[in-house]
Enzyme design. Sequence first.
Site, PDB file in Angstrom:
ATOM      1  CB  ALA A  69      -0.946  -0.015   1.199  1.00  0.00           C
ATOM      2  NE  ARG A 104      -1.128   9.922  -9.830  1.00  0.00           N
ATOM      3  CZ  ARG A 104      -1.240   8.920  -8.976  1.00  0.00           C
ATOM      4  NH1 ARG A 104      -1.200   7.673  -9.417  1.00  0.00           N
ATOM      5  NH2 ARG A 104      -1.402   9.130  -7.698  1.00  0.00           N
ATOM      6  CD  GLU A 154       7.070  -7.127  -1.843  1.00  0.00           C
ATOM      7  OE1 GLU A 154       7.187  -8.188  -1.184  1.00  0.00           O
ATOM      8  OE2 GLU A 154       6.827  -6.017  -1.324  1.00  0.00           O
ATOM      9  CB  SER A 174      -0.706  -3.017  -5.484  1.00  0.00           C
ATOM     10  OG  SER A 174      -1.741  -2.061  -5.435  1.00  0.00           O
ATOM     11  CB  CYS A 229      -8.640  -5.517   4.705  1.00  0.00           C
ATOM     12  SG  CYS A 229      -7.585  -4.331   5.557  1.00  0.00           S
ATOM     13  CB  VAL A 264      16.302  -3.624   0.310  1.00  0.00           C
ATOM     14  CG1 VAL A 264      17.324  -2.691   0.937  1.00  0.00           C
ATOM     15  CG2 VAL A 264      15.892  -3.119  -1.064  1.00  0.00           C
ATOM     16  CG  ASP A 294       0.968  -2.103   8.130  1.00  0.00           C
ATOM     17  OD1 ASP A 294       0.290  -1.062   8.037  1.00  0.00           O
ATOM     18  OD2 ASP A 294       0.509  -3.237   7.863  1.00  0.00           O
TER      19      ASP A 294
END
Length: 448
Positions: free
Chosen positions: A12, A23, A34, A40, A44, A82, A282
Amino acid sequence: MNETFVVIGGDAAGMSAASKAKREDPDRAVIVFEKGEWVSYAACGMPYYVKGAVDDLDDLVTVTPEAFREERDIDLRTGAEVVDIDREGRTVTVEADDGTYEQSYDDLLVATGASAIEPPFDGLDLEGVFTIHDMDEADAIEDYVTEEGPETAAIVGGGYVGIEMAEALSARGADVHLYEMLPHVLQPFGEPVAEVVEDHLREQGVDLHLETAVSGFVGDERIDGVELEDDTVDADIAIVGVGVAPNADLAESAGIERGPTGAVATDEFGRTNDENVYAAGDCAESTHVVTGEPDHVPLALTANRAGRAIGQTVTGDPTPVGDIAGTAIVKAFELGAARTGIVDEERAREAGFDPASVTISASSRAHYYPDGAELTVSLLADRESGRLLGGSVVGREGAKRIDTVATALTADMTVTELQNADLAYAPPFSPVWDPILTAAKVLSGNLE
């Protein structure tokens, strides 16, 4: 030469930041690392995939890796972890299938998320014992339930995950036992909410074991039971959902400071103690709108909002990530339960307030209109100032009314100001006095 924005973590916060930065500045190099393959995705929604309400795990993916790469021109590298941050040299060290390499950055976002807490239980490695915090875990649970058809399920923890997974496994035909070491489920929601939810869980056939500590699981390769202090209870599957911990070790090892909650400390723009390193999601702290102090409440909107703001900041438009109120809502079978701000009087006192609270019950619709349901609303305020501090809502419909309370907290409103809010009324939607207004009216009267 164009600057490079490197993001660690592809969910997220990370992908929101990457997308916004690209953008705002299409010429900027935006690289996302990742370590897994999923990006993405809607974590939930995972309990509802296990339940069967979501047909395919891929349905939970908001934007595919291919879309990020091809449509948004983001250099997304999955399966790339990483393992080190060199702040002085402004590089990160990456381990991937094709070897280990370094990548330079001008600005860096640490969006490493959180991990499910694994208590020191015996038998955590038994087949049929799961946590649920990522897509692979959700897939493994669904496969296990489909293939093994467990008759008895043990849920350890009465928080969001525990309540949602109790519903999911009950829907899949299991006899569900929920174990919570505290006196109530949904502890952050307050006692009035917890008691309503507990009664409803029992009505739905869930066996609640409150103030009951689990010490481990037993079985020969596969789980056979849950081990308690003085008993062993049969179980064919177990879900451990006792909370999450921020993934802040990578940042800390690079000298990036943790805050008092254990998550990465950040300022109003998501910046860490290194002006070129940001943190969001998080793994990071936020500022609580009521106390003004750092807090760690890992929720989806917080992560998306902070990531988007940081993406804008690194491209030259400093944008605050926004404060949090800890607003949350959970579905418990036919009930909705929600909370925001401070709902516990002891915590309010610790924050320097003199709390007063009220709990009322009212119909979600006009009393004469069909299909209304009882809604229980609790509000908490400071006696001296009348300032609203928080609230909770629980009922079969109308739990999203908590957003009104959250908005009032953000606006720093008093209870009287909330009482005078001009909310919409029509019989199919609410009484003339909306339950939130009724609670505010009663609490305001008590304060006077």
